[in-house]
Design an enzyme around this catalytic site. Structure first.
Site, PDB file in Angstrom:
ATOM      1  N   TYR A   1       0.873  -1.182   0.000  1.00  0.00           N
ATOM      2  CA  TYR A   1       0.000   0.000   0.000  1.00  0.00           C
ATOM      3  C   TYR A   1       0.904   1.224   0.000  1.00  0.00           C
ATOM      4  O   TYR A   1       1.626   1.471   0.965  1.00  0.00           O
ATOM      5  CB  TYR A   1      -0.919   0.003   1.222  1.00  0.00           C
ATOM      6  CG  TYR A   1      -2.086  -0.947   1.106  1.00  0.00           C
ATOM      7  CD1 TYR A   1      -3.344  -0.490   0.727  1.00  0.00           C
ATOM      8  CD2 TYR A   1      -1.923  -2.308   1.345  1.00  0.00           C
ATOM      9  CE1 TYR A   1      -4.423  -1.356   0.610  1.00  0.00           C
ATOM     10  CE2 TYR A   1      -2.992  -3.183   1.235  1.00  0.00           C
ATOM     11  CZ  TYR A   1      -4.239  -2.705   0.866  1.00  0.00           C
ATOM     12  OH  TYR A   1      -5.295  -3.575   0.739  1.00  0.00           O
TER      13      TYR A   1
ATOM     14  N   HIS B   1     -16.849  -4.786  -2.110  1.00  0.00           N
ATOM     15  CA  HIS B   1     -15.411  -5.057  -2.207  1.00  0.00           C
ATOM     16  C   HIS B   1     -15.006  -6.223  -1.311  1.00  0.00           C
ATOM     17  O   HIS B   1     -15.279  -6.233  -0.108  1.00  0.00           O
ATOM     18  CB  HIS B   1     -14.611  -3.817  -1.800  1.00  0.00           C
ATOM     19  CG  HIS B   1     -13.128  -3.996  -1.886  1.00  0.00           C
ATOM     20  ND1 HIS B   1     -12.459  -4.120  -3.092  1.00  0.00           N
ATOM     21  CD2 HIS B   1     -12.167  -4.086  -0.918  1.00  0.00           C
ATOM     22  CE1 HIS B   1     -11.159  -4.267  -2.862  1.00  0.00           C
ATOM     23  NE2 HIS B   1     -10.955  -4.253  -1.559  1.00  0.00           N
TER      24      HIS B   1
END
Length: 617
Positions: A234, A417
């Site tokens: 990330y 998601h």
């Protein structure tokens, strides 16, 4: 092949139109390239469709190129369009087009669990409406002529062999071949041309408003970022949103992916930093969880754009836009990109991000994004070798009562998601114990196709309402436990709800309470009645270690599913600043549903018995 008279008519008129049904749909607002790499060639295939929610039917137009000097071989070539639960040729529903007399004939068919193709005795589930030949380009344009067939199908045909078209993802496939590929009633993928695509067929009838003349564009992207050589990263980059001295509304956004990096950019979010104007934020460019990350990034929590793999451009309805800029408001934003690099590619340089379109012509309402579902935590983990395990996250009445204004919010779009093992996601909406309209459902969910979907109608959520998000997972091929978390092999269960007007509530999620986890681990350790024995769960890594040590027998899996469904909860009820609302958020009982939403009854007055199985010729 086509008869000489048919070819002559085609040459004279420049096309051919053979109508067998006057009930044609005048327009086909949706389109999809079934064979995208074949655009303009003799391999291309394109699907158009229109939805009628009143009659519960879908009209399709399938356009395929003609070969062999713009002719179809008599009793030779065929092509098929199909629907299936998972995009394979198993238990699929097909419309097969072939040409016994020089014109298309539609044969309904299906496949069994081994891929054998059978003729369906119900001959009116697919209705051929029209067909025509459309000439190719002339001069330097060597694109072939196309055969277009139009046909209709009900959402639910009540035929047990047919796929029931629902509001979520539909796996589509296209095949083309000749009789040699239908040998013995089987379709052999090694001989037939085959292509798969995913789509939401039953799309909202809302249309995106046109962009105003005052529209501006801003690309919030990485800048030649060297992605680390690891599976999951990330990466965060801080920058300023340009040209927003005055108040503006974001009205559309889409992904901008560096060519060649489409397979590693999994999803992206852009966060607005909620700070007073004039407060400087360091120009950070690094891993999001780095220990050296500046503390000034802590207020960068308000989501203004979210994209995941498979999502096209998203346009806000004409009554709302996401606010950005203006006097006293910081223009700093932070882009977060999730890189998924399972093959550990080296030398990946990326400048991907999100392209925003925004305007100073303000709309009536400020829009926001509310994140509901399960907390990103190993507290919610999925056992191995399970083909139907469920995780549930709650947005509780106490949290919505704290964060949602008295008049409520209007949810107009939703993005579901999960990561790789998710196969279905839905969010239930509860008010005073009564289940009302769902806030999105996808029973054929794919993590590779995560659209932001406009709802058919706005859903009003009031203070005190409950939102329950459930995800189904298939870990049948995984020998080890799947942890909840951020990695691509970890799992999530989230619904990003787009709404207006904006409010202070940003995140409303839950996980199994630590007290319940300790009880579960004591039981599986065989120490349920041993008071001196304690389970130490001081960190997420400690929880993950305990889950990895569990021996996942069938009875332990059932127990863990029971714990997830019934155990007390720890709640995340967070403001846009990332700080929790004032309240008691530990060891809450899960909200109950006194009156579930009645199951929608199928419109099948009598049971249709399937005729004797007959293989295709």
């Amino acid at each position: 092949m086509l008869s000489a008279s048919l070819i002559l008519l085609y040459l004279i008129t420049g096309g051919l139109n053979y109508s067998v049904d006057s009930l044609q749909h005048p327009t086909f607002p949706y389109r999809l390239l079934l064979v995208p790499e074949g655009r303009g060639s003799d391999r291309a295939a394109e699907l158009f469709w229109a939805v009628d929610f009143h009659t519960e039917t879908v009209d399709f137009r399938l356009s395929v190129p003609l070969r062999h000097n713009h002719r179809l071989r008599k009793n030779g070539e065929w092509f098929a369009f199909g629907l299936s639960p998972d995009g394979t040729l198993v238990n699929a529903d097909l419309a097969v087009f072939w040409f016994p007399y020089g014109k298309p004939k539609l044969t309904e068919a299906y496949t069994d669990d081994k891929g054998a193709v059978y003729k369906d005795g119900n001959t009116r589930d697919y209705i051929l409406l029209d067909w025509r030949i459309v000439p190719g380009g002339g001069g330097d344009d060597e694109s072939p002529a196309n055969l277009e067939v139009e046909f209709r199908r009900k959402f639910d045909t009540c035929d047990r062999r047919d796929y029931r078209i629902e509001s979520g993802t539909v796996d589509l496939f296209y095949l083309r071949g000749n009789h040699s590929t239908l040998s013995s009633g089987y379709i052999d993928p090694s001989k037939a041309e085959i292509a798969n695509q995913r789509a939401q067929l039953l799309r909202s009838t809302r249309r995106a408003p046109p962009l105003p003349a005052t529209v501006k564009t801003a690309d919030i992207t990485m800048h030649n970022t060297e992605a680390p050589n690891q599976v999951t990263t990330y990466w965060c980059r801080v920058q300023k949103f340009p040209d927003v001295v005055e108040n503006h509304h974001i009205i559309q956004y889409e992904s901008v992916i560096t060519p060649g990096n489409e397979d590693i950019v999994h999803h992206m979010e852009v966060f607005h930093c909620i700070l007073p104007e004039g407060v400087e934020v360091p120009d950070y460019n690094g891993e999001c969880e780095d220990e050296d990350q500046p503390p000034e990034l802590e207020p960068c929590k308000r989501v203004i754009g979210a994209w995941a793999m498979g999502a096209p451009a998203f346009s806000y309805p004409e009554e709302a836009g996401v606010p950005i800029g203006g006097s006293g408001i910081s223009s700093y934003v932070m882009l977060q990109v999730h890189y998924n690099n399972p093959s550990i590619r080296e030398g990946v340089v990326d400048s991907s991000g999100i392209r925003f379109r925004y305007t100073s012509s303000l709309r009536p309402h400020d829009a926001g994004i509310l994140e509901v579902g399960a907390t990103y935590s190993p507290n919610l983990s999925v056992p191995p070798t399970s083909d139907g395990f469920y995780l549930t996250g709650y947005c509780t009445p106490d949290c919505t009562d704290k964060g949602i204004p008295d008049q409520g919010i209007r949810v107009f779009a939703s993005q579901l998601h999960t990561h790789l093992s998710g196969t279905a996601v839905w969010t239930k909406h509860i008010r005073n114990g009564v289940e009302i309209q769902e806030l999105n459902r996808d029973d054929h969910y794919s993590s590779m196709f995560q659209e932001i979907r406009l709802l058919q109608q706005d859903v009003v959520v009031l203070p005190g309402d409950t939102l329950i998000t459930t995800c189904r997972y298939d870990t049948s091929s995984r020998p080890n436990v799947t942890l909840g978390g951020f990695g691509i092999q970890d799992e999530m269960c989230v619904n990003y709800m787009h709404y207006y007007p904006t409010m202070g509530l940003e995140v409303c999620k839950s996980t199994v309470a630590k007290t319940a986890l300790k009880t579960f681990f004591k039981f599986v350790d065989g120490r349920a009645g041993d008071k001196p024995y304690d389970v130490t769960l001081t960190s997420p890594s400690a929880v993950a270690g305990r889950f990895r040590d569990v021996t996942w027998t069938p009875s332990v899996k059932l127990l863990w599913q029971y714990v997830i469904n019934q155990a007390p909860l720890d709640i995340e009820c967070l403001q846009s600043s990332g700080r929790p609302f004032h309240g008691t958020w530990k060891d809450q009982l899960p909200p109950g549903v006194k009156f579930p939403l009645p199951r929608r009854r199928r419109k099948c007055p009598t049971r249709r018995l399937h005729p004797f199985l007959k293989k295709l010729p």
